[in-house]
Design an enzyme around this catalytic site. Structure first.
Site, mmCIF file in Angstrom:
data_model
loop_
_atom_site.group_PDB
_atom_site.id
_atom_site.type_symbol
_atom_site.label_atom_id
_atom_site.label_comp_id
_atom_site.label_asym_id
_atom_site.label_seq_id
_atom_site.Cartn_x
_atom_site.Cartn_y
_atom_site.Cartn_z
ATOM 1 N N HIS A 24 56.366 11.623 13.437
ATOM 2 C CA HIS A 24 56.548 10.198 13.745
ATOM 3 C C HIS A 24 57.802 9.651 13.068
ATOM 4 O O HIS A 24 58.529 8.836 13.647
ATOM 5 C CB HIS A 24 55.321 9.401 13.284
ATOM 6 C CG HIS A 24 54.152 9.476 14.218
ATOM 7 N ND1 HIS A 24 53.402 10.614 14.371
ATOM 8 C CD2 HIS A 24 53.623 8.540 15.050
ATOM 9 C CE1 HIS A 24 52.440 10.383 15.249
ATOM 10 N NE2 HIS A 24 52.553 9.140 15.691
ATOM 11 N N HIS B 161 50.778 11.904 5.714
ATOM 12 C CA HIS B 161 51.855 12.757 5.224
ATOM 13 C C HIS B 161 52.122 12.505 3.755
ATOM 14 O O HIS B 161 51.822 11.426 3.225
ATOM 15 C CB HIS B 161 53.144 12.500 6.014
ATOM 16 C CG HIS B 161 53.087 12.963 7.433
ATOM 17 N ND1 HIS B 161 53.302 14.260 7.805
ATOM 18 C CD2 HIS B 161 52.833 12.273 8.581
ATOM 19 C CE1 HIS B 161 53.191 14.370 9.116
ATOM 20 N NE2 HIS B 161 52.903 13.176 9.599
#
Length: 222
Positions: free
Chosen positions: A138, A180
């Site tokens: 992303h 993440h």
């Protein structure tokens, strides 16, 4: 004699082990600090987290930069436009998105870093490779798209500021959601910029786009 040889081999083994530990130490320290920061900033990782009430907003940001909606939206843009310059932009945006997906997939397979421990695998439209964390896809996409639109599409300051803000919010949300590690996101920003710079070297100009697509889409708008 054999005892001396064993002692010499043991000493050599110890020396090599110490060398390896010294070599690994800086990187292990970085990863340890990265995990600590990731845990501290995972404020929306679960409903019970410090800012768990913002989790729905973080997921909206997640979907806003997902590859599938962007690919579908770019195809719709291509079908609907009529100006040659818009055809050029839509074709190159589609190819840049594919380029980003390939780069991220290759890096994830090579590194295979697990996602943070507090991540919940409730992401939208995932595949098996999405179980890996490095780099943040992303974030690479958000950075690449920001560069694309600022360099090729937008001319006014306000839209540029808005897309930069969106890109930054998407990147921040990846850590806040616990998706993440911090290092995954920071690296993702750099990779996304490099992706755009690399793709710019192979940018397909307007005349070639029209020439290549005329036999297939000429009846639509070319």
């Amino acid at each position: 004699m054999s005892a001396r040889r064993r002692q010499a081999r043991s000493a050599e083994t110890d020396r090599k082990n110490r060398s390896r530990n010294l070599a690994k130490s800086p990187w292990e320290t970085i990863l340890k600090y990265d995990r600590r920061c990731t845990k501290a900033f995972g404020l929306c990782a679960t409903q019970n987290s410090a800012l768990g009430q913002l989790r729905p907003l973080m997921k909206v940001l997640e979907i806003s930069c997902h590859g599938v909606p962007w690919l579908i939206g770019t195809v719709i843009w291509f079908v609907c436009v009529h100006k040659p310059e818009d055809v050029e932009l839509s074709v190159n945006l589609f190819l840049a998105l594919i380029f980003d997906l390939v780069i991220v997939a290759v890096l994830k397979m090579l590194v295979q870093r697990p996602r943070p421990a507090n991540n919940q695998m409730d992401m939208f439209a995932t595949v098996s490779i999405d179980h890996y964390s490095f780099p943040s896809g992303h974030t690479t996409r958000a950075a690449m798209l920001a560069c694309f639109y600022i360099e090729r599409v937008l001319i006014n300051q306000l839209p540029m500021t808005l897309i930069l803000t969106w890109s930054a919010c998407v990147s921040l949300s990846r850590v806040m959601l616990g998706r993440h590690h911090v290092l995954d996101v920071l690296s993702g920003c750099l990779i996304g910029v490099l992706e755009y710079l690399a793709y710019s070297q192979f940018w397909i100009p307007q005349d070639k786009c029209l020439l290549w697509l005329e036999p297939y889409f000429g009846h639509v708008h070319l």
